[in-house]
Design an enzyme around this catalytic site. Structure first.
Site, PDB file in Angstrom:
ATOM      1  N   THR A  14       0.998  -1.124   0.045  1.00 49.40           N
ATOM      2  CA  THR A  14       0.082  -0.085   0.058  1.00 49.40           C
ATOM      3  C   THR A  14       0.884   1.268  -0.168  1.00 49.40           C
ATOM      4  O   THR A  14       0.577   2.271  -0.560  1.00 49.40           O
ATOM      5  CB  THR A  14      -0.712   0.052   1.477  1.00 49.40           C
ATOM      6  OG1 THR A  14      -1.785  -1.083   1.153  1.00 49.40           O
ATOM      7  CG2 THR A  14      -1.752   1.290   1.502  1.00 49.40           C
ATOM      8  N   ASP A  58       1.575  -6.500  -4.561  1.00 51.03           N
ATOM      9  CA  ASP A  58       0.667  -6.639  -3.467  1.00 51.03           C
ATOM     10  C   ASP A  58       1.257  -7.745  -2.525  1.00 51.03           C
ATOM     11  O   ASP A  58       1.188  -8.853  -3.287  1.00 51.03           O
ATOM     12  CB  ASP A  58      -0.868  -6.911  -3.780  1.00 51.03           C
ATOM     13  CG  ASP A  58      -1.816  -6.553  -2.692  1.00 51.03           C
ATOM     14  OD1 ASP A  58      -1.666  -7.419  -1.679  1.00 51.03           O
ATOM     15  OD2 ASP A  58      -2.699  -5.740  -2.682  1.00 51.03           O
ATOM     16  N   SER A  59       1.408  -7.458  -1.337  1.00 50.16           N
ATOM     17  CA  SER A  59       2.158  -8.638  -0.762  1.00 50.16           C
ATOM     18  C   SER A  59       1.189  -9.843  -0.234  1.00 50.16           C
ATOM     19  O   SER A  59       1.782 -11.062  -0.147  1.00 50.16           O
ATOM     20  CB  SER A  59       2.781  -8.218   0.646  1.00 50.16           C
ATOM     21  OG  SER A  59       1.613  -8.204   1.634  1.00 50.16           O
ATOM     22  N   THR A  90       1.613  -4.762   4.008  1.00 50.01           N
ATOM     23  CA  THR A  90       1.392  -5.268   5.366  1.00 50.01           C
ATOM     24  C   THR A  90       0.777  -6.698   5.528  1.00 50.01           C
ATOM     25  O   THR A  90       1.105  -7.339   6.516  1.00 50.01           O
ATOM     26  CB  THR A  90       0.645  -4.349   6.290  1.00 50.01           C
ATOM     27  OG1 THR A  90      -0.611  -4.079   5.472  1.00 50.01           O
ATOM     28  CG2 THR A  90       0.952  -2.797   6.261  1.00 50.01           C
ATOM     29  N   ASP A  91       0.102  -7.038   4.716  1.00 55.77           N
ATOM     30  CA  ASP A  91      -0.505  -8.198   4.558  1.00 55.77           C
ATOM     31  C   ASP A  91      -0.003  -9.569   4.811  1.00 55.77           C
ATOM     32  O   ASP A  91      -0.222 -10.431   5.726  1.00 55.77           O
ATOM     33  CB  ASP A  91      -1.540  -8.666   3.253  1.00 55.77           C
ATOM     34  CG  ASP A  91      -2.642  -7.570   3.240  1.00 55.77           C
ATOM     35  OD1 ASP A  91      -2.958  -7.101   4.319  1.00 55.77           O
ATOM     36  OD2 ASP A  91      -3.065  -7.677   2.185  1.00 55.77           O
ATOM     37  N   THR A 161       3.197  -9.999  14.271  1.00 55.20           N
ATOM     38  CA  THR A 161       1.784 -10.634  13.481  1.00 55.20           C
ATOM     39  C   THR A 161       1.034  -9.325  13.451  1.00 55.20           C
ATOM     40  O   THR A 161       1.007  -8.489  14.052  1.00 55.20           O
ATOM     41  CB  THR A 161       1.318 -11.732  14.595  1.00 55.20           C
ATOM     42  OG1 THR A 161       0.309 -12.254  13.642  1.00 55.20           O
ATOM     43  CG2 THR A 161       0.575 -11.044  15.661  1.00 55.20           C
ATOM     44  N   GLN A 273      -4.313 -21.115  18.085  1.00 53.40           N
ATOM     45  CA  GLN A 273      -5.176 -20.134  17.534  1.00 53.40           C
ATOM     46  C   GLN A 273      -5.288 -19.036  18.274  1.00 53.40           C
ATOM     47  O   GLN A 273      -5.725 -17.710  17.761  1.00 53.40           O
ATOM     48  CB  GLN A 273      -6.647 -20.564  17.347  1.00 53.40           C
ATOM     49  CG  GLN A 273      -6.641 -22.006  16.182  1.00 53.40           C
ATOM     50  CD  GLN A 273      -8.156 -22.288  16.182  1.00 53.40           C
ATOM     51  OE1 GLN A 273      -9.281 -21.698  16.337  1.00 53.40           O
ATOM     52  NE2 GLN A 273      -8.347 -23.470  15.568  1.00 53.40           N
TER      53      GLN A 273
END
Ligand code: ASP
Length: 337
Positions: A14, A58-59, A90-91, A161, A273
């Site tokens: 981005t 785009d990552s 960032t993804d 994360t 999780q």
């Protein structure tokens, strides 16, 4: 700024995008926009040389081969610069940062990965702050590891994360203290930083020949879904368990299936999780079967770090048994001993 020279690698994300009719897409002249932004900051910034990838991505499209390309570029230019800043989407930034930390072990200079939630040229963009601070941190002489800098936080790359799609503070490291908080001044957490290694131990094997898949348990998931995934013959699987490391075991078929896959050479790793805390399979009876099936509990590593580490270990050519052992051996501060 203190004569330092930083290599600035632009991979996409981005940060370098602009709004188009189809949504955000890479802007035409990123180098120009960057130069314009940084020209106004004067003496406060170190000198930088931009290495812009010809096709910024785009990552979401980043692959292990892309991680390897960035790692290879840093290794090839390692002696040319005092530190590196990697501009990235960032993804999947946390995966790339973790993979870089496994390739670039024993760093004696900083590699700071950053990006932004709002494009560089847009109103209220977080790109100037993130980029300028990342450049200053890269020149600070205090960091000898792969770190993510985002919204006033410097985080260990392989502990990071992405926790928010909305907040400008998109990242955190749930199982490790922040390396620095940057307000008016940068306050380093000296005890948390990796010490400067005696010498570099870079490992740059070819990435991309192995398949690492996730299995996230959800209530009501048919065992056949796990079978279908294992039938794809992955080299490694990350089991995203509940809480401390439980998995549904009422139907014995699941644990039998895992045991067979393990015997066939699939590396099975378990994480939780829940982002905070350790996974400890065997804490509950529902999950104990995983130990017998050969599943390795990945302690407090992030999911992203486990995936990247499995790719890295497999790429080095280790046989499955050694990958299982090496998974729990610390390479670059990614897990708590
Ligand atoms: N989709 C973008 C990317 O990861 C998101 C971002 O950079 O914030 O490349």
């Amino acid at each position: 700024m203190n004569g330092k020279h930083i290599g600035l690698i632009y991979t996409g994300g981005t940060v370098g995008m602009t709004m188009t009719a189809q949504g955000y897409a890479p802007m035409q002249d990123f180098a120009g926009a960057l130069a314009q932004l940084l020209a106004s900051t004067g003496e406060t910034l170190p000198r930088y040389t931009l290495h812009a990838y010809p096709v910024p991505i785009d990552s979401a499209n980043a692959t292990p081969e892309d991680w390897r390309a960035i790692g290879g570029d840093i290794a090839a230019r390692y002696n040319d610069y005092d530190g590196f800043v990697v501009l990235h989407g960032t993804d999947t930034m946390a995966y790339t940062a973790a993979a870089l930390s496994f390739m670039l072990q024993g760093l004696r200079k900083p590699v700071i990965v950053t990006g932004s939630q709002i494009p560089l040229g847009a109103a209220r963009s977080d790109a100037p702050q993130n980029l300028i601070t990342a450049l200053q941190l890269a020149a600070s002489g205090r960091i000898n590891e792969v770190a993510v800098y985002f919204n006033q936080r410097l985080l260990r790359g392989n502990r990071t994360t992405k926790l928010s799609t909305e907040s400008l503070g998109a990242f955190d490291s749930p199982n490790y203290p922040r390396l620095a908080e940057v307000g008016i001044h940068a306050r380093f957490n000296e005890a948390a930083l990796l010490p400067r290694a005696a010498s570099e131990r870079f490992e740059l094997p070819a990435y991309g020949r192995h398949v690492v898949l996730p299995i996230r348990f959800v209530p009501g998931m048919p065992v056949a879904a796990v079978r279908a995934l294992l039938d794809l013959k992955p080299h490694a699987v990350v089991l995203q368990c509940y809480g401390a490391g439980s998995a549904p075991d009422r139907d014995p078929a699941l644990m039998e299936m895992l045991a067979r896959a393990n015997e066939a050479g699939v590396v099975l790793a378990a994480c939780s999780q829940s982002p905070h805390g350790q996974v400890a399979i065997g804490t509950y009876a529902a999950g104990a079967g995983m130990t017998a099936a050969g599943v390795v509990g990945a302690r407090d590593m992030t999911f992203e770090a486990i995936v990247a580490k499995l790719h890295h270990l497999l790429a080095t050519g280790l046989p499955p048994e050694s990958v299982r052992e090496a998974l729990l051996r610390e390479l670059s501060g990614e897990l708590t001993a």
